[in-house]
Structure formats: structure tokens, C-alpha cells
Design a protein around this motif. Sequence first.
Motif, short mmCIF file in Angstrom:
data_model
loop_
_atom_site.label_atom_id
_atom_site.label_comp_id
_atom_site.label_asym_id
_atom_site.label_seq_id
_atom_site.Cartn_x
_atom_site.Cartn_y
_atom_site.Cartn_z
N UNK A 39 0.83 -1.20 0.00
CA UNK A 39 0.00 0.00 0.00
C UNK A 39 0.87 1.26 0.00
N UNK A 40 1.87 1.28 0.86
CA UNK A 40 2.77 2.44 0.90
C UNK A 40 3.47 2.61 -0.44
N UNK A 41 3.84 1.50 -1.05
CA UNK A 41 4.53 1.56 -2.34
C UNK A 41 3.61 2.12 -3.43
N UNK A 42 2.36 1.66 -3.45
CA UNK A 42 1.44 2.14 -4.48
C UNK A 42 1.12 3.62 -4.30
N UNK A 43 1.23 4.11 -3.09
CA UNK A 43 0.95 5.52 -2.82
C UNK A 43 2.19 6.41 -3.03
N UNK A 44 3.21 5.85 -3.65
CA UNK A 44 4.45 6.59 -3.90
C UNK A 44 4.28 7.75 -4.86
N UNK A 45 3.19 7.79 -5.58
CA UNK A 45 2.92 8.92 -6.45
C UNK A 45 3.33 8.74 -7.90
N UNK A 46 3.92 7.61 -8.23
CA UNK A 46 4.36 7.36 -9.60
C UNK A 46 3.64 6.14 -10.15
N UNK A 47 3.39 6.18 -11.44
CA UNK A 47 2.72 5.05 -12.09
C UNK A 47 3.58 3.79 -11.97
N UNK A 48 4.89 3.94 -12.01
CA UNK A 48 5.76 2.77 -11.90
C UNK A 48 5.62 2.08 -10.55
N UNK A 49 5.20 2.81 -9.53
CA UNK A 49 4.96 2.19 -8.22
C UNK A 49 3.76 1.25 -8.29
N UNK A 50 2.71 1.69 -8.94
CA UNK A 50 1.55 0.82 -9.15
C UNK A 50 1.93 -0.38 -10.01
N UNK A 51 2.69 -0.13 -11.05
CA UNK A 51 3.10 -1.20 -11.96
C UNK A 51 3.92 -2.25 -11.23
N UNK A 52 4.79 -1.83 -10.33
CA UNK A 52 5.64 -2.77 -9.59
C UNK A 52 4.80 -3.72 -8.74
N UNK A 53 3.78 -3.20 -8.09
CA UNK A 53 2.91 -4.05 -7.28
C UNK A 53 2.14 -5.01 -8.17
N UNK A 54 1.65 -4.51 -9.27
CA UNK A 54 0.91 -5.36 -10.22
C UNK A 54 1.80 -6.47 -10.76
N UNK A 55 3.00 -6.15 -11.17
CA UNK A 55 3.94 -7.15 -11.70
C UNK A 55 4.27 -8.19 -10.63
N UNK A 56 4.48 -7.72 -9.42
CA UNK A 56 4.79 -8.64 -8.31
C UNK A 56 3.64 -9.63 -8.10
N UNK A 57 2.42 -9.13 -8.01
CA UNK A 57 1.26 -9.99 -7.80
C UNK A 57 1.06 -10.95 -8.97
N UNK A 58 1.27 -10.48 -10.18
CA UNK A 58 1.15 -11.37 -11.33
C UNK A 58 2.19 -12.48 -11.28
N UNK A 59 3.40 -12.16 -10.82
CA UNK A 59 4.46 -13.17 -10.71
C UNK A 59 4.10 -14.18 -9.63
N UNK A 60 3.56 -13.72 -8.52
CA UNK A 60 3.15 -14.63 -7.45
C UNK A 60 2.05 -15.57 -7.95
N UNK A 61 1.17 -15.05 -8.77
CA UNK A 61 0.09 -15.87 -9.35
C UNK A 61 0.60 -16.80 -10.46
N UNK A 62 1.85 -16.63 -10.87
CA UNK A 62 2.38 -17.44 -11.95
C UNK A 62 2.09 -16.88 -13.33
N UNK A 63 1.69 -15.61 -13.37
CA UNK A 63 1.34 -14.95 -14.63
C UNK A 63 2.42 -13.98 -15.09
N UNK A 64 3.54 -13.95 -14.38
CA UNK A 64 4.59 -12.98 -14.71
C UNK A 64 5.32 -13.31 -15.98
#
Length: 65
Positions: A39-64
Motif C-alpha cells: 500500500x505504501x509503495x502504491x501511494x508513492x505517487x508514480x505510475x511505476x509504483x503501481x506497476x511494480x505491485x501489479x507485476x509482483x502480484x502477477x508473478x506470485x500468481x504465476x502470470x509474470x
Amino acid sequence: RLSYVLGIYKALQLLFPDHAQADAWMSKPNQAFGGRSALAHTLGGKVVDLAAVRVYLDAVRGQGA
């Protein structure tokens, strides 16, 4: 930005069927984000912060990449 937020939400729902678990995960410190919570990371104010969380979750799901 909205696409990243919706993707994060969807991934959390797939990983954690219980909403409380998904909320808790977003608030817990995570080494993948330098020890900050997702949550703190996504609120970093940059689109790349949101993207990083999304990529991480996709990798955990095996979709990376």
C-alpha cells in the motif's frame, strides 16, 4: 493508472479469497518493496509504483513474464 489498480484488486481477490487477508497483505511490510508495504509503495505517487505491485502480484500468481 486505473488499469493497474483494477489489476491489483483482481490479483488480490484471486490470491486471497477472504477480503480481510487481501487487505492485511497490502498493509504488511514486504521485502519486494524495500520493506515497505504494498500500500505504501502504491501511494508513492508514480505510475511505476503501481506497476511494480501489479507485476509482483502477477508473478506470485504465476502470470509474470
